[in-house]
Write a protein that holds these residues in place. Structure first.
Motif, PDB file in Angstrom:
ATOM      1  N   THR A  75       1.424  20.586  45.997  1.00  0.00           N
ATOM      2  CA  THR A  75       1.934  21.040  47.282  1.00  0.00           C
ATOM      3  C   THR A  75       0.806  21.702  48.052  1.00  0.00           C
ATOM      4  O   THR A  75      -0.206  22.116  47.464  1.00  0.00           O
ATOM      5  CB  THR A  75       3.090  22.042  47.119  1.00  0.00           C
ATOM      6  N   ARG A  76       0.987  21.829  49.356  1.00  0.00           N
ATOM      7  CA  ARG A  76      -0.008  22.507  50.177  1.00  0.00           C
ATOM      8  C   ARG A  76       0.705  23.245  51.290  1.00  0.00           C
ATOM      9  O   ARG A  76       1.611  22.704  51.929  1.00  0.00           O
ATOM     10  CB  ARG A  76      -1.013  21.499  50.746  1.00  0.00           C
ATOM     11  N   ALA A  77       0.320  24.494  51.520  1.00  0.00           N
ATOM     12  CA  ALA A  77       0.960  25.323  52.542  1.00  0.00           C
ATOM     13  C   ALA A  77      -0.099  26.142  53.256  1.00  0.00           C
ATOM     14  O   ALA A  77      -1.086  26.579  52.646  1.00  0.00           O
ATOM     15  CB  ALA A  77       2.009  26.239  51.914  1.00  0.00           C
ATOM     16  N   ALA A  78       0.103  26.355  54.556  1.00  0.00           N
ATOM     17  CA  ALA A  78      -0.825  27.123  55.384  1.00  0.00           C
ATOM     18  C   ALA A  78      -0.180  28.458  55.738  1.00  0.00           C
ATOM     19  O   ALA A  78       0.981  28.508  56.169  1.00  0.00           O
ATOM     20  CB  ALA A  78      -1.166  26.354  56.662  1.00  0.00           C
ATOM     21  N   TYR A  79      -0.932  29.535  55.568  1.00  0.00           N
ATOM     22  CA  TYR A  79      -0.465  30.890  55.873  1.00  0.00           C
ATOM     23  C   TYR A  79      -1.135  31.340  57.164  1.00  0.00           C
ATOM     24  O   TYR A  79      -2.342  31.594  57.191  1.00  0.00           O
ATOM     25  CB  TYR A  79      -0.776  31.830  54.717  1.00  0.00           C
ATOM     26  N   VAL A  80      -0.323  31.417  58.219  1.00  0.00           N
ATOM     27  CA  VAL A  80      -0.836  31.654  59.567  1.00  0.00           C
ATOM     28  C   VAL A  80      -0.404  33.035  60.039  1.00  0.00           C
ATOM     29  O   VAL A  80       0.796  33.348  60.024  1.00  0.00           O
ATOM     30  CB  VAL A  80      -0.310  30.583  60.547  1.00  0.00           C
ATOM     31  N   PRO A  81      -1.328  33.903  60.437  1.00  0.00           N
ATOM     32  CA  PRO A  81      -0.939  35.203  60.982  1.00  0.00           C
ATOM     33  C   PRO A  81       0.001  35.046  62.181  1.00  0.00           C
ATOM     34  O   PRO A  81      -0.201  34.188  63.043  1.00  0.00           O
ATOM     35  CB  PRO A  81      -2.273  35.815  61.405  1.00  0.00           C
ATOM     36  N   GLY A  82       1.031  35.885  62.203  1.00  0.00           N
ATOM     37  CA  GLY A  82       2.035  35.802  63.254  1.00  0.00           C
ATOM     38  C   GLY A  82       3.320  35.153  62.810  1.00  0.00           C
ATOM     39  O   GLY A  82       4.277  35.096  63.579  1.00  0.00           O
ATOM     40  N   TYR A  83       3.352  34.655  61.572  1.00  0.00           N
ATOM     41  CA  TYR A  83       4.549  34.023  61.013  1.00  0.00           C
ATOM     42  C   TYR A  83       4.889  34.685  59.682  1.00  0.00           C
ATOM     43  O   TYR A  83       4.006  35.110  58.937  1.00  0.00           O
ATOM     44  CB  TYR A  83       4.333  32.525  60.809  1.00  0.00           C
ATOM     45  N   ARG A  84       6.182  34.739  59.382  1.00  0.00           N
ATOM     46  CA  ARG A  84       6.630  35.330  58.119  1.00  0.00           C
ATOM     47  C   ARG A  84       6.715  34.297  57.007  1.00  0.00           C
ATOM     48  O   ARG A  84       6.776  34.657  55.844  1.00  0.00           O
ATOM     49  CB  ARG A  84       7.999  35.990  58.300  1.00  0.00           C
ATOM     50  N   GLN A  85       6.747  33.029  57.349  1.00  0.00           N
ATOM     51  CA  GLN A  85       6.867  31.972  56.360  1.00  0.00           C
ATOM     52  C   GLN A  85       5.664  31.040  56.456  1.00  0.00           C
ATOM     53  O   GLN A  85       5.144  30.797  57.551  1.00  0.00           O
ATOM     54  CB  GLN A  85       8.161  31.170  56.564  1.00  0.00           C
ATOM     55  N   PRO A  86       5.208  30.492  55.336  1.00  0.00           N
ATOM     56  CA  PRO A  86       4.086  29.542  55.398  1.00  0.00           C
ATOM     57  C   PRO A  86       4.517  28.220  56.010  1.00  0.00           C
ATOM     58  O   PRO A  86       5.699  27.860  56.005  1.00  0.00           O
ATOM     59  CB  PRO A  86       3.688  29.378  53.925  1.00  0.00           C
ATOM     60  N   HIS A  87       3.553  27.490  56.515  1.00  0.00           N
ATOM     61  CA  HIS A  87       3.785  26.170  57.089  1.00  0.00           C
ATOM     62  C   HIS A  87       3.460  25.102  56.046  1.00  0.00           C
ATOM     63  O   HIS A  87       2.407  25.159  55.394  1.00  0.00           O
ATOM     64  CB  HIS A  87       2.891  25.939  58.317  1.00  0.00           C
ATOM     65  N   GLY A  90       1.153  19.498  53.960  1.00  0.00           N
ATOM     66  CA  GLY A  90       0.971  18.128  53.512  1.00  0.00           C
ATOM     67  C   GLY A  90      -0.018  18.006  52.382  1.00  0.00           C
ATOM     68  O   GLY A  90      -1.172  18.397  52.514  1.00  0.00           O
ATOM     69  N   ALA A  91       0.425  17.495  51.236  1.00  0.00           N
ATOM     70  CA  ALA A  91      -0.483  17.284  50.105  1.00  0.00           C
ATOM     71  C   ALA A  91      -1.195  15.940  50.169  1.00  0.00           C
ATOM     72  O   ALA A  91      -2.046  15.651  49.339  1.00  0.00           O
ATOM     73  CB  ALA A  91       0.302  17.378  48.796  1.00  0.00           C
ATOM     74  N   ASP A  92      -0.861  15.118  51.143  1.00  0.00           N
ATOM     75  CA  ASP A  92      -1.480  13.804  51.282  1.00  0.00           C
ATOM     76  C   ASP A  92      -2.926  13.977  51.748  1.00  0.00           C
ATOM     77  O   ASP A  92      -3.175  14.582  52.801  1.00  0.00           O
ATOM     78  CB  ASP A  92      -0.694  12.967  52.291  1.00  0.00           C
ATOM     79  N   PRO A  93      -3.900  13.494  51.019  1.00  0.00           N
ATOM     80  CA  PRO A  93      -5.293  13.689  51.439  1.00  0.00           C
ATOM     81  C   PRO A  93      -5.617  13.019  52.758  1.00  0.00           C
ATOM     82  O   PRO A  93      -6.590  13.379  53.402  1.00  0.00           O
ATOM     83  CB  PRO A  93      -6.104  13.076  50.290  1.00  0.00           C
ATOM     84  N   LEU A  94      -4.825  12.045  53.164  1.00  0.00           N
ATOM     85  CA  LEU A  94      -5.089  11.371  54.438  1.00  0.00           C
ATOM     86  C   LEU A  94      -4.430  12.069  55.611  1.00  0.00           C
ATOM     87  O   LEU A  94      -4.670  11.712  56.762  1.00  0.00           O
ATOM     88  CB  LEU A  94      -4.605   9.915  54.364  1.00  0.00           C
ATOM     89  N   ALA A  95      -3.579  13.056  55.316  1.00  0.00           N
ATOM     90  CA  ALA A  95      -2.884  13.757  56.397  1.00  0.00           C
ATOM     91  C   ALA A  95      -3.755  14.899  56.899  1.00  0.00           C
ATOM     92  O   ALA A  95      -4.289  15.682  56.126  1.00  0.00           O
ATOM     93  CB  ALA A  95      -1.546  14.301  55.908  1.00  0.00           C
ATOM     94  N   ALA A  96      -3.895  15.004  58.187  1.00  0.00           N
ATOM     95  CA  ALA A  96      -4.705  16.073  58.772  1.00  0.00           C
ATOM     96  C   ALA A  96      -3.944  17.376  58.866  1.00  0.00           C
ATOM     97  O   ALA A  96      -4.515  18.422  59.126  1.00  0.00           O
ATOM     98  CB  ALA A  96      -5.194  15.663  60.166  1.00  0.00           C
ATOM     99  N   GLY A  97      -2.633  17.350  58.641  1.00  0.00           N
ATOM    100  CA  GLY A  97      -1.839  18.565  58.732  1.00  0.00           C
ATOM    101  C   GLY A  97      -1.258  18.726  60.117  1.00  0.00           C
ATOM    102  O   GLY A  97      -1.663  18.082  61.090  1.00  0.00           O
ATOM    103  N   PRO A  98      -0.272  19.625  60.254  1.00  0.00           N
ATOM    104  CA  PRO A  98       0.365  19.823  61.546  1.00  0.00           C
ATOM    105  C   PRO A  98      -0.559  20.544  62.519  1.00  0.00           C
ATOM    106  O   PRO A  98      -1.522  21.190  62.126  1.00  0.00           O
ATOM    107  CB  PRO A  98       1.578  20.699  61.191  1.00  0.00           C
ATOM    108  N   ALA A  99      -0.241  20.430  63.787  1.00  0.00           N
ATOM    109  CA  ALA A  99      -0.997  21.138  64.808  1.00  0.00           C
ATOM    110  C   ALA A  99      -0.565  22.600  64.792  1.00  0.00           C
ATOM    111  O   ALA A  99       0.589  22.927  65.049  1.00  0.00           O
ATOM    112  CB  ALA A  99      -0.742  20.517  66.182  1.00  0.00           C
ATOM    113  N   LEU A 100      -1.480  23.512  64.457  1.00  0.00           N
ATOM    114  CA  LEU A 100      -1.193  24.935  64.381  1.00  0.00           C
ATOM    115  C   LEU A 100      -1.770  25.632  65.599  1.00  0.00           C
ATOM    116  O   LEU A 100      -2.804  25.235  66.137  1.00  0.00           O
ATOM    117  CB  LEU A 100      -1.781  25.532  63.109  1.00  0.00           C
TER     118      LEU A 100
END
Length: 504
Positions: A75-87, A90-100
């Motif tokens: 699994t892969r999750a991004a911890y972004v300041p300003g949010y209480r929950q991680p985003h 995407g664990a897919d190596p070809l996925a660039a991830g969501p626009a943060l």
């Protein structure tokens, strides 16, 4: 001339750290290997080789930490300041991830690799982009993790900032490993070039000569250059970072983890002295005098911390202005200032923790006698922490301060909000107070990276207003924290005096 920030305060208010330094790994801290090095050293490829994954799986936004830990499923999750929950990232190596809206402080990647059962792996931003604040944040992470793996390529050299970082690390118990990756250019080996042609022409050529291994040659050169500047790193181990030789590095890291686990496990007894039983109070302690003393010391500690943070914010302002004009410019302002706020948060947290420990120890020693047993100290700390819940300001203590695009400061409360700010999460805190957290919200990134907002004068003015607001909010935050500490500590010790024993 002594540094005024290091002058001793009133009794019970211990000298506070004027700068964020290396911390010793605590017995409960999760073990990790922090990977650092300059750009172009192929750190990502090295980590991928150690873990047996594609290098693209380890991609994160520039400036973010990557924490790789063990789990049954990827699994892969991004911890972004300003949010209480991680985003979800995407664990897919070809996925660039969501626009943060802004880069995360850390991305957590969970993998089922057996190596991660021994320790987590933390990939950090390039050392050349860290600056003063980033270097302090990295040293704090290395100190809590326990090990540093510095990766450099065969055709690179240590910079002055990297040597300073390694010199700071060498003063601690942290284990240091070096890995040298093949460079783009290979040094010429003896026997090549004109001299080989001359030998062939004279008939003395013995035949093909064996080329020297460029990585092995570079290891010796790098080690000699490093030890000339940091002799304390003589025991550090060096490894060639080619795929066929990575098992040697894996074995060395696993061996360190086994020894470190034993050391940490034996550092603290499972049941410290004084953890149970009746602790009688000393005779002759006046409750009113004790309360007045706690009040004076709490106010003095809060005042000193506010002064320290004001001086640090003035230094931050100078560095930010210099970088706007001569360095990163307006587009790089959010990343620069966010890293400064991360280091400031760690410094403010360390100062508050140190001051509260001194305050509790001095006041409790007057009631129960000195020196305090570790178990008694923990019982008092636990009782004071529980007592904070009775204060109306207690829910606001786990508040994150977010710098906005209008140079203001907004608040966000909750343990999840604080967790999103950590570049490297640690063990559950045993301190009385929650950590201090300051960060930039996504609006700052969107504003200063817009093509039309490229005015250095406007950026300098915005940074000055933003730092002034941070100073005001931090000053209120520190005052509020020591006010609730004063009330809770006073109540715990007053109960002990009333009953003649420690009730916690």
């Amino acid at each position: 001339m002594p540094d005024p920030r290091r002058q001793a305060g009133p009794a019970g208010c211990v000298p506070l750290p004027a700068r964020l330094g290396m911390t010793a790994p605590g017995p409960d801290e999760p073990m990790a290997v922090v990977v650092a090095g300059p750009a172009g050293a192929n750190r990502r490829e090295l980590i991928a080789g150690l873990l047996g994954v594609e290098a693209a799986t380890l991609a994160v936004p520039p400036g973010s930490n990557l924490l790789v830990q063990h789990a049954a499923t990827a699994t892969r999750a991004a911890y972004v300041p300003g949010y209480r929950q991680p985003h979800a990232y995407g664990a897919d190596p070809l996925a660039a991830g969501p626009a943060l809206a802004r880069p995360p402080r850390r991305v957590e990647l969970s993998l089922p690799d057996p190596l991660l059962r021994h320790f987590a792996v933390v990939d950090t931003p390039d050392t050349g982009t860290l600056g003063v604040a980033g270097g302090r944040v990295l040293r704090d992470a290395v100190g809590r993790a326990g090990a540093l793996l510095f990766v450099i390529s065969a055709d690179q050299a240590f910079s002055a900032a990297e040597l300073h970082l390694l010199a700071e690390v060498a003063r601690t118990r942290v284990e240091v490993f070096f890995a040298v990756t093949p460079g783009v250019t290979a040094p010429a080996a003896p026997g090549d070039g004109t001299r080989a042609q001359d030998r062939a022409a004279s008939g003395t050529d013995p035949g093909p000569t064996r080329r020297l291994d460029p990585v092995s040659v570079s290891i010796e050169a790098h080690r000699a250059a490093l030890l000339a500047a940091v002799p304390a790193l003589t025991p550090a181990r060096w490894f060639p970072a080619r795929h066929a030789e990575l098992p040697q590095l894996r074995r060395a890291l696993v061996g360190w983890a086994a020894d470190e686990a034993l050391r940490r496990g034996s550092a603290c007894p499972p049941v410290p002295a004084g953890a149970h039983g009746r602790i009688p109070v000393l005779a002759g302690v006046e409750p009113g005098e004790l309360a007045d003393r706690i009040d004076r010391q709490a106010r003095a500690c809060a005042r000193r911390i506010r002064q320290h943070l004001a001086l640090e914010l003035a230094n931050i302002h100078l560095r930010v202005v210099q970088e706007i004009v001569f360095g990163v410019g307006c587009a790089g302002l959010p990343q620069l200032l966010d890293r400064e706020m991360e280091a400031l948060s760690l410094l403010a947290t360390a100062q508050c923790d140190e001051a509260v420990r001194g305050l509790v120890d001095e006041a409790a020693a007057r009631v129960f006698g000195a020196p305090l047993a570790e178990g008694v100290r923990r019982r008092i700390t636990h009782a004071v922490r529980w007592g904070l819940a009775d204060h109306p300001d207690a829910p606001e203590l786990d508040r994150v301060l977010l710098v906005t695009s209008t140079a203001g400061v907004a608040g966000l409360t909750g343990a999840g909000a604080l967790d999103a700010l950590a570049g490297l999460p640690g063990a559950q805190r045993n301190e009385v107070l929650p950590p201090v957290g300051v960060a930039l919200n996504g609006g700052c990134w969107q504003h200063w990276r817009a093509p039309g907002n490229n005015d250095p004068n406007a950026a300098r003015s915005w940074a000055q207003r933003a730092l002034r607001e941070v100073e005001l909010e931090l000053s209120r935050e520190v005052s509020r924290r020591f006010e609730v500490i004063r009330l809770s500590l006073g109540a715990v010790l007053a109960d002990a005096l009333d009953h003649g024993i420690l009730l916690a």
